[in-house]
Design an enzyme around this catalytic site. Structure first.
Site, short mmCIF file in Angstrom:
data_model
loop_
_atom_site.label_atom_id
_atom_site.label_comp_id
_atom_site.label_asym_id
_atom_site.label_seq_id
_atom_site.Cartn_x
_atom_site.Cartn_y
_atom_site.Cartn_z
N SER A 18 0.82 -1.21 0.00
CA SER A 18 0.00 0.00 0.00
C SER A 18 0.85 1.27 0.00
CB SER A 18 -0.91 0.02 1.23
OG SER A 18 -1.60 1.24 1.28
N ARG A 19 0.46 2.23 -0.83
CA ARG A 19 1.14 3.53 -0.87
C ARG A 19 0.50 4.52 0.09
NH1 ARG A 19 4.66 1.07 -2.33
NH2 ARG A 19 4.48 -0.07 -4.25
N LYS A 69 -13.18 -4.71 0.70
CA LYS A 69 -14.02 -3.54 0.38
C LYS A 69 -15.52 -3.84 0.45
CE LYS A 69 -10.60 -1.37 -2.61
NZ LYS A 69 -10.37 -0.84 -3.96
N ASP A 104 -12.56 6.43 -4.81
CA ASP A 104 -12.05 6.28 -6.18
C ASP A 104 -12.87 7.12 -7.15
OD1 ASP A 104 -9.90 4.67 -5.68
OD2 ASP A 104 -10.95 2.79 -6.09
N ARG A 155 -13.28 -7.81 -21.65
CA ARG A 155 -12.96 -9.17 -22.11
C ARG A 155 -14.12 -10.11 -21.87
NH1 ARG A 155 -8.15 -12.13 -18.97
NH2 ARG A 155 -9.58 -11.66 -17.26
N TYR A 221 -0.88 2.70 -12.48
CA TYR A 221 0.16 3.66 -12.06
C TYR A 221 1.51 2.99 -11.85
CZ TYR A 221 -1.44 1.99 -7.50
OH TYR A 221 -1.82 1.20 -6.45
#
Ligand code: NAP
Length: 288
Positions: A18-19, A69, A104, A155, A221
């Site tokens: 995690s950042r 989540k 988000d 997809r 990212y």
């Protein structure tokens, strides 16, 4: 743990990639707060017990990442965004009640606002590649901002169809073979698939049909300069990258927990970029 320090955490399994600690740690230092932000590695079977004890453990709130989540959504009072997306990534207490949201959504649109001001004027119609968790946040954000037609290509076509059932008539599931056709009409292309991520296959699409005013956004990212973004810039198109979204999605949680709306600065961006670069050598997955 000192109970006098206001503390928040990121809860995941695993959570070491995690950042979020880098981002929130930077803001805590910048605003000179008596506060802390920690990683909490919690297995799925222990998650409910952990959240029930969140306040007792000294936390004013938390970020929630994979795989918790949906469980976090079910254990809290979600706002419209978390409910629409079907996942919560931020928890906070208000008068002893545990609320949740999905940041988000605003991370995506705030990054577009910062990177390409006025982007909505270019985007009556958009193309979203992918139909996973982040696609739900992106699509909800686009609908909030008035984008009238959102073509979704995935997809697994059934998942794109499910997004139409979830979000309504603005969403148009489209077969991959029609991509050039819909790109030609669209002012915004968003990659929400994991294609292009370190360790994943590249996202290989021709951008030629996009109009010259189009904006290209990539949620990936790691790497920061994805082939998609490089190809878009080489064509002179405006872009918004995944790191910007990652930084902007963190703003609301910090404000809810610590009472200050922090700025996304070049200094913060450089710090997280550096952290990502160091991690890049061994990492193949990226979770918040
Ligand atoms: P997810 O729920 O697992 O969805 C993954 C999506 O990628 C699905 O649409 C999946 O298609 C598609 N996909 C995966 N492998 C593929 C392949 N080989 N060929 C074609 N399509 C493929 O993941 P997510 O949470 O949406 O995250 C997706 C990406 O967004 C990740 O790179 C993640 O790091 C990034 N992300 C960034 C931020 C940010 O703040 N910048 C926030 C959230 C996510 P199927 O449905 O067919 O499996």
């Amino acid at each position: 743990m000192s109970q006098s320090v206001r503390a928040a955490c990121v809860v995941g399994w695993p959570v070491k990639h995690s950042r979020s600690p880098v981002i929130h740690g930077h803001w805590i230092k910048q605003y000179k707060l008596d506060a802390a932000y920690r990683r909490e590695e919690i297995a799925p079977e222990a998650f409910a017990g952990f959240v029930e004890q969140l306040s007792a453990r000294g936390y004013v709130g938390a970020n929630i990442t994979i795989p918790h989540k949906e469980a976090a959504l079910a254990m809290s009072e979600p706002d419209g965004r978390a409910r629409a997306v079907g996942a919560a990534n931020t928890l906070w207490y208000d008068n002893g009640r545990l609320f949740s949201t999905n940041t988000d959504v605003e991370g995506f649109t705030a990054n577009l606002d910062a990177s390409v001001p006025g982007w909505e004027q270019r985007a009556d119609e958009a193309v979203v590649l992918g139909a996973g968790g982040s696609a739900r946040a992106v699509i909800y954000g686009l609908i909030e901002r008035g984008v009238g037609k959102i073509n979704v290509i995935n997809r697994t076509p059934e998942r794109a169809e499910a997004l139409q059932a979830r979000f309504g008539a603005a969403v148009h599931p489209v077969h991959a073979s029609a991509l050039p056709h819909v790109l030609a009409r669209s002012g915004l292309l968003v990659n929400t698939t994991s294609l292009g991520m370190t360790g994943q296959p590249p996202l290989d699409i021709a951008l030629d049909p996009l109009p010259r005013h189009a904006v290209v956004a990539d949620l990936v990212y790691a790497p920061l300069h994805t082939l998609l973004l490089v190809a878009a810039r080489n064509r002179g198109l405006a872009t918004a990258d995944g790191l910007g979204m990652l930084l902007h999605q963190a703003v609301r949680g910090f404000q809810l927990w610590f009472g200050i709306r922090p700025d996304v600065t070049d200094e913060l961006r450089a710090l997280v970029e550096d952290d990502l670069r160091k991690a890049q050598t061994s990492e193949t997955d990226c979770v918040k």
